[in-house]
Every structure is written in structure tokens, then in C-alpha cells.
Design a protein around this motif. Sequence first.
Motif, mmCIF file in Angstrom:
data_model
loop_
_atom_site.group_PDB
_atom_site.id
_atom_site.type_symbol
_atom_site.label_atom_id
_atom_site.label_comp_id
_atom_site.label_asym_id
_atom_site.label_seq_id
_atom_site.Cartn_x
_atom_site.Cartn_y
_atom_site.Cartn_z
ATOM 1 N N ASP A 113 0.823 -1.198 0.000
ATOM 2 C CA ASP A 113 0.000 0.000 0.000
ATOM 3 C C ASP A 113 0.869 1.267 0.000
ATOM 4 O O ASP A 113 1.897 1.328 0.680
ATOM 5 N N LEU A 114 0.442 2.275 -0.772
ATOM 6 C CA LEU A 114 1.235 3.492 -0.929
ATOM 7 C C LEU A 114 0.552 4.729 -0.359
ATOM 8 O O LEU A 114 0.960 5.860 -0.662
ATOM 9 N N ARG A 115 -0.466 4.554 0.470
ATOM 10 C CA ARG A 115 -1.194 5.719 0.979
ATOM 11 C C ARG A 115 -0.333 6.635 1.857
ATOM 12 O O ARG A 115 -0.658 7.805 2.047
ATOM 13 N N SER A 116 0.734 6.092 2.389
ATOM 14 C CA SER A 116 1.578 6.901 3.280
ATOM 15 C C SER A 116 2.758 7.537 2.551
ATOM 16 O O SER A 116 3.651 8.103 3.193
ATOM 17 N N THR A 117 2.771 7.473 1.203
ATOM 18 C CA THR A 117 3.919 7.965 0.428
ATOM 19 C C THR A 117 4.254 9.419 0.744
ATOM 20 O O THR A 117 5.422 9.771 0.969
ATOM 21 N N GLU A 118 3.233 10.271 0.770
ATOM 22 C CA GLU A 118 3.488 11.693 1.001
ATOM 23 C C GLU A 118 4.028 11.940 2.411
ATOM 24 O O GLU A 118 4.933 12.761 2.607
ATOM 25 N N SER A 119 3.472 11.230 3.394
ATOM 26 C CA SER A 119 3.953 11.390 4.767
ATOM 27 C C SER A 119 5.398 10.933 4.901
ATOM 28 O O SER A 119 6.221 11.584 5.565
ATOM 29 N N VAL A 120 5.697 9.804 4.271
ATOM 30 C CA VAL A 120 7.066 9.279 4.311
ATOM 31 C C VAL A 120 8.031 10.273 3.672
ATOM 32 O O VAL A 120 9.096 10.590 4.231
ATOM 33 N N SER A 121 7.657 10.789 2.509
ATOM 34 C CA SER A 121 8.507 11.744 1.804
ATOM 35 C C SER A 121 8.694 13.018 2.627
ATOM 36 O O SER A 121 9.808 13.557 2.735
ATOM 37 N N SER A 122 7.600 13.476 3.244
ATOM 38 C CA SER A 122 7.660 14.698 4.049
ATOM 39 C C SER A 122 8.594 14.526 5.240
ATOM 40 O O SER A 122 9.426 15.402 5.543
ATOM 41 N N TRP A 123 8.496 13.400 5.915
ATOM 42 C CA TRP A 123 9.350 13.136 7.073
ATOM 43 C C TRP A 123 10.811 12.999 6.657
ATOM 44 O O TRP A 123 11.714 13.494 7.332
ATOM 45 N N ASN A 124 11.044 12.281 5.539
ATOM 46 C CA ASN A 124 12.423 12.081 5.095
ATOM 47 C C ASN A 124 13.103 13.402 4.722
ATOM 48 O O ASN A 124 14.330 13.498 4.769
ATOM 49 N N LYS A 125 12.298 14.410 4.345
ATOM 50 C CA LYS A 125 12.850 15.717 3.967
ATOM 51 C C LYS A 125 12.781 16.735 5.107
ATOM 52 O O LYS A 125 13.190 17.885 4.936
ATOM 53 N N SER A 126 12.256 16.331 6.245
ATOM 54 C CA SER A 126 11.981 17.272 7.326
ATOM 55 C C SER A 126 13.251 17.710 8.056
ATOM 56 O O SER A 126 14.284 17.030 8.033
ATOM 57 N N PHE A 127 13.145 18.860 8.734
ATOM 58 C CA PHE A 127 14.246 19.355 9.550
ATOM 59 C C PHE A 127 14.530 18.383 10.695
ATOM 60 O O PHE A 127 15.695 18.159 11.058
ATOM 61 N N THR A 128 13.459 17.811 11.267
ATOM 62 C CA THR A 128 13.618 16.856 12.372
ATOM 63 C C THR A 128 14.477 15.670 11.955
ATOM 64 O O THR A 128 15.383 15.245 12.677
ATOM 65 N N MET A 129 14.200 15.147 10.737
ATOM 66 C CA MET A 129 14.963 14.005 10.233
ATOM 67 C C MET A 129 16.412 14.399 9.968
ATOM 68 O O MET A 129 17.344 13.672 10.328
ATOM 69 N N ALA A 130 16.608 15.576 9.375
ATOM 70 C CA ALA A 130 17.968 16.037 9.077
ATOM 71 C C ALA A 130 18.765 16.242 10.362
ATOM 72 O O ALA A 130 19.954 15.873 10.431
ATOM 73 N N ALA A 131 18.105 16.799 11.376
ATOM 74 C CA ALA A 131 18.783 17.024 12.650
ATOM 75 C C ALA A 131 19.149 15.705 13.319
ATOM 76 O O ALA A 131 20.261 15.542 13.841
ATOM 77 N N ALA A 132 18.214 14.754 13.279
ATOM 78 C CA ALA A 132 18.472 13.438 13.885
ATOM 79 C C ALA A 132 19.631 12.737 13.183
ATOM 80 O O ALA A 132 20.500 12.134 13.834
ATOM 81 N N GLN A 133 19.645 12.824 11.852
ATOM 82 C CA GLN A 133 20.730 12.196 11.103
ATOM 83 C C GLN A 133 22.073 12.861 11.400
ATOM 84 O O GLN A 133 23.100 12.173 11.499
ATOM 85 N N ALA A 134 22.045 14.161 11.564
ATOM 86 C CA ALA A 134 23.287 14.881 11.884
ATOM 87 C C ALA A 134 23.831 14.472 13.252
ATOM 88 O O ALA A 134 25.046 14.272 13.424
ATOM 89 N N VAL A 135 22.934 14.346 14.215
ATOM 90 C CA VAL A 135 23.338 13.912 15.557
ATOM 91 C C VAL A 135 23.927 12.501 15.503
ATOM 92 O O VAL A 135 24.968 12.211 16.118
ATOM 93 N N MET A 136 23.254 11.605 14.733
ATOM 94 C CA MET A 136 23.752 10.233 14.619
ATOM 95 C C MET A 136 25.129 10.188 13.953
ATOM 96 O O MET A 136 25.995 9.396 14.335
ATOM 97 N N LYS A 137 25.326 11.068 12.962
ATOM 98 C CA LYS A 137 26.623 11.104 12.283
ATOM 99 C C LYS A 137 27.718 11.550 13.245
ATOM 100 O O LYS A 137 28.828 11.006 13.243
ATOM 101 N N MET A 138 27.408 12.536 14.080
ATOM 102 C CA MET A 138 28.379 13.005 15.069
ATOM 103 C C MET A 138 28.706 11.913 16.081
ATOM 104 O O MET A 138 29.864 11.708 16.450
#
Length: 475
Positions: A113-138
Motif C-alpha cells: 500500500d502506498l497511501r503513506s507515500t506523502e507522509s514518508v517523503s515529508s518526514w524524510n525531507k523534514s528538519f527533524t529528520m535532518a537534525a536526527a541524522q546529523a546527531v547520529m553522524k556526530m
Amino acid sequence: MGTQRNGFKREAFVLSVDVGTTTMRCHVFDKEAKVRGSCSSKVVLLYPEPGRVELDPEELWREFLAVVKGAVQDAGVQMRQIESLGISTQRATFTTWDRTTGEPFHNFISYQDLRSTESVSSWNKSFTMAAAQAVMKMLYMVSRKKPFLAASVVEFSTQHVTFRLHWALTHSKQLRQAVAEGTCCFGTIDTWLLYKLTKGRVHATDYSNASSTGMFDTYQMCWSGLLCSVLSLPLTILPKVEDTSHDFGSTEPSIFGVSIPIMCLMADQQAAMFGECCFDVGDVKVTMGTGTFMNINTGSKPHTSVAGLYPVVGWAIGKEVVFLAEGNAADTGTAIKWAQGLELFSDVRETSAMAYSVADSGGVCFVPAFSGLQAPLNDPKACASFMGLKPSTNKCHLVRAILESIAFRVRQLYQTMLKETHIPITKIRVDGGVCSNNFVMQLMTDLIGRKIARPAHHEMSCLGAAFVAGLGVGM
């Protein structure tokens, strides 16, 4: 093994059911692992809107009962001779229901099912996701621990339960109310069937199924409290996680006339891995059905990936926990079925001969991306397409291009596994309906450059669940 009933010894059997994406199968196995009786039925997929794929929970339950009874009848045995039941199911397809009444709040929402495609895309591009990834990289740079590295590049996927469950909670007031009142149960297909078989007494799953939802922490071996908190997914609705080989309870006597011990719940790809006897580190299994799933045995530790391979629990039996790294291509059988619907051929068995009837695909390429492209490309918005069409292109060219695309995706996954895991591959085994296609198999062998073992019995998920269920009762 026999069972002592009424003063004399009866031959005993194991019942195994595999609920796949398009087909539900049940086999009765004897102590030599030979199939004594079988029954199957189609899994009816519902498409209420474009991009949405569902199953009716009650219809699935009725079909489950029908194939079990049909297989036992076909075997010419009696229900009281069934010593153990094992269940293998498609993964990450879920529903929710009322704990008191057992009534589902909605249909099963399929992993396709692809009903969550937009939500997934939005989260993957979000500031929250970018910040979390940056913290994990550090954290990785400081500690050099690979789980932090994987977390620094991880992205959400529509194939995991997380955002589809989030969608259900957002769009169903009745569901949210049940969560607030503590009367909501969540479950993948295995959990739903177990709940029905035990008349609501047991709400559980196993590690292989739980680890395939995207909500399970394979490093801590528990539901991810952090992820569920971030996405507002209530931990209280999730089932208890048990070993793959476990006494999950017995079927209510009124269902089959006798009480049958349920000794195994197992995700279908992991069950196929077990059925193929891929027990050693470096063993690889490729299942080619509706989708292609490639799994490698990574031993006692989960593999940390930066290219989209997913760490899952293969099985947990006693003190042994085996982990797998998995890559998949979602649209293998789907592409072949689609081509058949366009009348490129009438019988799937014709496709190999059609592919061999032309020297090459005539420059035609096919992208098998009805559900996007998975590892290592990880593009959920990729679309299926033909390229290189000419006036001289005929059906055989198109069919060959489709079959070639299947083999090319397998090669991509294979190369990704070699590069990512650094584990010497010891053997490669295949199963699933598409592995009967000689053209695909030969091209795969040529592209990979290794021998690939193709078993006579293709339904390995059923066999794997039967093996584990049999172990649970000493067969």
C-alpha cells in the motif's frame, strides 16, 4: 513419531499454512517432511483507491479455515492426528481490532500500500529528520559504532508499518478512541490469525515478524520506544513478542473439533530461509514470488547497512537468535502478472521460450518499479516504464526485457550484499514461483557468476514453518 491416543499409536503430522501475497497454501507434512495433503486458495486483494491495497480480515480468516480443512481432507487423515501447527505469513501487512469484541477497525493495509507515500517523503525531507541524522553522524564520528552510522542515513519506507499505522490512527476516530480506552489490538496477519484461533486469549507475534514491521529495534530486541514516541504510535496496542519456536497456545476445540498446539509463527521470507536450510553464516536465499527477496545469514549479530539492506531476525529458537540482512525488489511477479494482463502471453510458462526466441531484447529495457525501487536505489517515486521501443519491437522483445529486469535487480542486490556485509557467500538457493523460469535462472547465474541451487519443492515458506513447528513437539 507417533502419538498415543486411546491406547494405540497413531501416525502424527504437522500442519503448515503460508499466507502469501496472492496465494494461501496449507500442507500436511509427515515426519519425513513429505507433503501428504495440500489445499490452496487465492488471497483476494482489494484496491479501494489508486495506490491503496487492502485485504478483508474476516475473508482471510474464512479462507484460512478452508485451506486447513481442505488439506487435512486431501491427506486422508483426521484432525486429531495433527500434532502441531505452524504459520508463515506475508510481513508488514496489518490491521487493528477491538480487544473485547474482536471486530476489526479497518481492513488489513498491505505492505504494498502506498497511501503513506506523502507522509514518508515529508518526514524524510523534514528538519527533524535532518537534525536526527546529523546527531547520529556526530555520534558515529565519536564512537565509530556502526548502528550510529546506519541511523545517520536511514530513511522511512512505505513498506514498513510505521506510517501506514500513523495514517490509520489519524483517519479513524473509532481507532483513536479504542487506543485511549485501552481496548485496541494491533497485529500483522500472524497475530490476527493467532488471536482468532485462540478465541482472543493470545495477542502475540514472533521476532521474525516483529522485526519486519519497521517498529522493532533489532539491536535491543524489543519494540522501539523512541520511534513510537516520535511518531505517536502507542506501544500499548502492540503484541507480545515471543520466540519463533514457542507454544503460542492451542486452537479453540470448537474450530477444528480438536485442540491443536500452535508451535510456530514465522515471517514468510525467514521461513523460506529456514526451509532452504540456510543455517550457516554466508548462506544466501533468493525468493522470487510477487517480489524478490534476497537474504544473507549474518549470524548472531544484526548487520548495519548504509545502502538500504534491512536487518531482520531470521528466527529465535531457544538460546539461538539468527539475524539476516535483507534486500528486496518489490515487483517481480507483479510485473509478470501485469504483462499477462496486457496479453503479451497467455501462460506464464511460455515466457522463457519467448525470451529465448529472440537474440536480445532489441534495445528495450524495462524498469520494474510499480512500487518504486528498493535497495540500493531506494527511490519510492520511481515508476515502471519501457525504454527503447521501436517499430520493430514485438511481444518477445517486451517479455525478454521484463525477465531481464528481474535478473538485473537480483544482480544489484547481490553486489550490494557483497559490498556491504563483507561476508563470504557460501551458497545461494532460490525458491518461489518465478524460479521455475529457465531464462531468468540462467541469466541470474551468468550475471552473478556463481552456481545457484534450485530445489524441486518451491514452497519453502510452508516447509520452514513446518520444520520449526515440528521441532516444537519433538518431531
